[in-house]
Design a protein around this motif. Structure first.
Motif, PDB file in Angstrom:
ATOM      1  N   MET A   2       0.813  -1.222   0.000  1.00  0.00           N
ATOM      2  CA  MET A   2       0.000   0.000   0.000  1.00  0.00           C
ATOM      3  C   MET A   2       0.844   1.268   0.000  1.00  0.00           C
ATOM      4  O   MET A   2       0.307   2.370   0.112  1.00  0.00           O
ATOM      5  N   HIS A   3       2.158   1.132  -0.143  1.00  0.00           N
ATOM      6  CA  HIS A   3       3.031   2.288   0.057  1.00  0.00           C
ATOM      7  C   HIS A   3       2.717   3.446  -0.894  1.00  0.00           C
ATOM      8  O   HIS A   3       2.829   4.599  -0.527  1.00  0.00           O
ATOM      9  N   ASP A   4       2.330   3.130  -2.117  1.00  0.00           N
ATOM     10  CA  ASP A   4       2.087   4.191  -3.109  1.00  0.00           C
ATOM     11  C   ASP A   4       0.607   4.372  -3.429  1.00  0.00           C
ATOM     12  O   ASP A   4       0.274   4.933  -4.481  1.00  0.00           O
ATOM     13  N   ILE A   5      -0.255   3.910  -2.551  1.00  0.00           N
ATOM     14  CA  ILE A   5      -1.686   3.975  -2.855  1.00  0.00           C
ATOM     15  C   ILE A   5      -2.149   5.432  -3.022  1.00  0.00           C
ATOM     16  O   ILE A   5      -3.126   5.710  -3.703  1.00  0.00           O
ATOM     17  N   THR A  15       2.872  14.671  -2.650  1.00  0.00           N
ATOM     18  CA  THR A  15       1.709  14.503  -1.767  1.00  0.00           C
ATOM     19  C   THR A  15       1.110  13.105  -1.852  1.00  0.00           C
ATOM     20  O   THR A  15       0.178  12.803  -1.112  1.00  0.00           O
ATOM     21  N   HIS A  16       1.655  12.233  -2.727  1.00  0.00           N
ATOM     22  CA  HIS A  16       1.122  10.863  -2.741  1.00  0.00           C
ATOM     23  C   HIS A  16       1.348  10.186  -1.399  1.00  0.00           C
ATOM     24  O   HIS A  16       0.628   9.258  -1.027  1.00  0.00           O
ATOM     25  N   THR A  17       2.329  10.672  -0.649  1.00  0.00           N
ATOM     26  CA  THR A  17       2.590  10.098   0.681  1.00  0.00           C
ATOM     27  C   THR A  17       1.484  10.484   1.670  1.00  0.00           C
ATOM     28  O   THR A  17       0.938   9.630   2.372  1.00  0.00           O
ATOM     29  N   THR A  53       5.790   7.471   5.254  1.00  0.00           N
ATOM     30  CA  THR A  53       7.214   7.621   5.580  1.00  0.00           C
ATOM     31  C   THR A  53       8.175   6.935   4.615  1.00  0.00           C
ATOM     32  O   THR A  53       9.386   7.002   4.825  1.00  0.00           O
ATOM     33  N   HIS A  54       7.687   6.305   3.545  1.00  0.00           N
ATOM     34  CA  HIS A  54       8.619   5.524   2.724  1.00  0.00           C
ATOM     35  C   HIS A  54       9.528   6.386   1.855  1.00  0.00           C
ATOM     36  O   HIS A  54      10.442   5.875   1.220  1.00  0.00           O
ATOM     37  N   HIS A  55       9.296   7.710   1.812  1.00  0.00           N
ATOM     38  CA  HIS A  55      10.215   8.599   1.094  1.00  0.00           C
ATOM     39  C   HIS A  55      11.018   9.485   2.038  1.00  0.00           C
ATOM     40  O   HIS A  55      11.710  10.402   1.583  1.00  0.00           O
ATOM     41  N   GLU A  56      10.903   9.228   3.343  1.00  0.00           N
ATOM     42  CA  GLU A  56      11.787   9.921   4.272  1.00  0.00           C
ATOM     43  C   GLU A  56      13.199   9.348   4.124  1.00  0.00           C
ATOM     44  O   GLU A  56      13.369   8.198   3.703  1.00  0.00           O
ATOM     45  N   ASP A 114      13.364   9.069  -8.303  1.00  0.00           N
ATOM     46  CA  ASP A 114      12.459   8.788  -7.199  1.00  0.00           C
ATOM     47  C   ASP A 114      11.497   7.686  -7.613  1.00  0.00           C
ATOM     48  O   ASP A 114      11.168   7.548  -8.789  1.00  0.00           O
ATOM     49  N   THR A 115      11.009   6.893  -6.661  1.00  0.00           N
ATOM     50  CA  THR A 115      10.088   5.811  -7.010  1.00  0.00           C
ATOM     51  C   THR A 115       8.724   6.325  -7.454  1.00  0.00           C
ATOM     52  O   THR A 115       7.876   5.559  -7.875  1.00  0.00           O
ATOM     53  N   THR A 116       8.505   7.608  -7.331  1.00  0.00           N
ATOM     54  CA  THR A 116       7.296   8.163  -7.929  1.00  0.00           C
ATOM     55  C   THR A 116       7.460   8.220  -9.435  1.00  0.00           C
ATOM     56  O   THR A 116       6.523   8.478 -10.165  1.00  0.00           O
ATOM     57  N   GLY A 117       8.704   7.985  -9.904  1.00  0.00           N
ATOM     58  CA  GLY A 117       8.949   8.018 -11.335  1.00  0.00           C
ATOM     59  C   GLY A 117       9.558   9.323 -11.781  1.00  0.00           C
ATOM     60  O   GLY A 117       9.668   9.582 -12.979  1.00  0.00           O
TER      61      GLY A 117
HETATM   62 FE   LIG Z   1       6.189   6.368  -3.240  1.00  0.00          FE
END
Ligand SMILES: [Fe+2]
Length: 395
Positions: free
Chosen positions: A216-219, A245-247, A271-274, A384-387
């Motif tokens: 669910m990290h990027d939901i 803001t996806h976080t 917190t997965h992008h901290e 970044d994993t957001t792409g």
């Molecule tokens: Fe993410």
């Protein structure tokens, strides 16, 4: 052993004196009991394999095996443990009563007692046994019912948990469809995270919860507009702020749940992008102020992004990914998490091999099968994993 009638209440008389057999038969001839007779302890014990009496009238003075020994052997027979034994003896009660009642028997009756007393004593013990048998039967029934109900409840809870997991998984998958085309990213990264957590000594229950929560990290990307999420090329500063803001969106979606792995999913989403050095987002948390699960998922997420093949780039080889992670040790990543990650490389490689990229399937679960995911990673430049581009190693 033979019985005088077919009444269900059966009295076993063990006595070597045939006259006692006749006396007992005469006393109980008008009573609703069956009387069975054995002229020795060994014969009576042998017959217990096919007949279980409701009460035993036992003589003490018998050849070969006296009444005490017979009573002792009767009591170790499982189905006889609760069958009352009444000593029916010609010996003086005061001489043998303490031993007889203290260790072996439930009552003592003299052979010279009045027949009405013998009948009354037998009736009392049979009634008492009937009540105890009913209580025992009720206990077994309730125990069985409780066990059955508990098993059904456990099964229902397990199905409810499975249903919850599947709903979460499918919703997560639906959100991933928006910007991912291929891959098993979610499965790999969640298994990487669980493996790292296990290596770090977290309890199995927590490890399992991480496995279910990490997908669910990027939901929160479900709340990012397509013009930003799907944009080709660099994002403007404003667009990048929106992407971050996806976080918080993910955390808001998952907030307030009473389900453990959803609550953990909220923490992970937020917190997965901290980053360990405090340069991450959304809150710029530093070091151990970042929840451990966020630090674990951060590394798992980045490693999979680095080593995943995408239509627009080849996967970095594991050595290159390792180098990038080492460069981020103590900057992007918690050194303890990095240490655990490198200590389980055999398992990491096994997970990577198990969840290969393949055709997307909505029937996939967190434990099997591929899931759609697209990492927008240009070759040779960590993103970044957001792409989107990031300023350091934050793939
Ligand atoms: Fe993410």
């Amino acid at each position: 052993m033979n019985c005088t009638n077919n009444d269900p209440a059966t009295i076993l008389v063990i006595d070597d004196d045939p006259s006692i057999h006749r006396m007992v038969a005469r006393i109980f001839r008008h009573q609703p009991y069956a009387c069975c007779f054995a002229d020795s302890g060994p014969k009576a014990l042998a017959d217990l394999e096919r007949v279980t009496p409701d009460l035993v009238l036992l003589d003490l003075s018998m050849p070969h095996m006296d009444g005490f020994e017979v009573a002792e052997k009767i009591k170790v027979v499982e189905q006889m443990r609760h069958v009352p034994i009444i000593i029916l003896s010609g010996l003086s009660g005061m001489d043998i009563l303490p031993r007889a009642l203290g260790e072996y028997a439930d009552d003592f009756i003299s052979k010279t007692a009045d027949p009405s007393e013998i009948i009354a004593r037998v009736q009392y013990h049979l009634n008492r046994k009937r009540v105890l048998d009913q209580m025992h039967s009720d206990q077994q029934y309730y125990h069985h019912t409780i066990s059955l109900t508990s098993a059904q409840l456990a099964l229902a809870l397990e199905r409810l948990k499975d249903a919850s997991l599947e709903v979460i998984w499918r919703l997560t998958t639906a959100s991933e469809y928006r910007d991912n085309e291929t891959g098993a990213h979610i499965q790999r990264m969640s298994h990487y995270a669980a493996a790292i957590a296990r290596r770090m000594g977290l309890k199995q229950k927590t490890v399992e919860t991480i496995l279910y929560a990490a997908p669910m990290h990027d939901i929160g990307k479900i709340g990012i507009p397509d013009r930003i999420l799907l944009k080709e090329g660099p994002l403007s500063d404003t667009e990048w702020q929106t992407m971050k803001t996806h976080t918080t969106i993910g955390a808001a979606i998952l907030r307030g749940s009473s389900i453990g792995f959803v609550r953990l999913g909220e923490v992970i989403a937020l917190t997965h992008h901290e980053k360990w050095d405090g340069s991450g987002y959304p809150n710029g948390l530093k070091g151990r102020r970042i929840p451990l699960v966020g630090r674990i998922v951060a590394l798992a997420d980045v490693f999979d992004a680095l080593t995943s093949k995408r239509p627009y780039k080849e996967a970095f080889n594991i050595e290159t990914a390792h180098r990038i992670i080492i460069e981020g040790n103590g900057i992007h990543f918690d050194p303890d998490v990095v240490r655990a990650f490198f200590a389980i490389q055999d398992e990491i490689r096994e997970i990577k091999a198990r969840f290969q990229e393949g055709p997307a399937s909505l029937a996939s679960t967190p434990l099997a099968g591929p899931i759609i995911y697209r990492q927008d990673l240009p070759t040779g430049r960590p993103m970044d994993t957001t792409g989107r581009k990031a300023t350091s190693i934050s793939v």
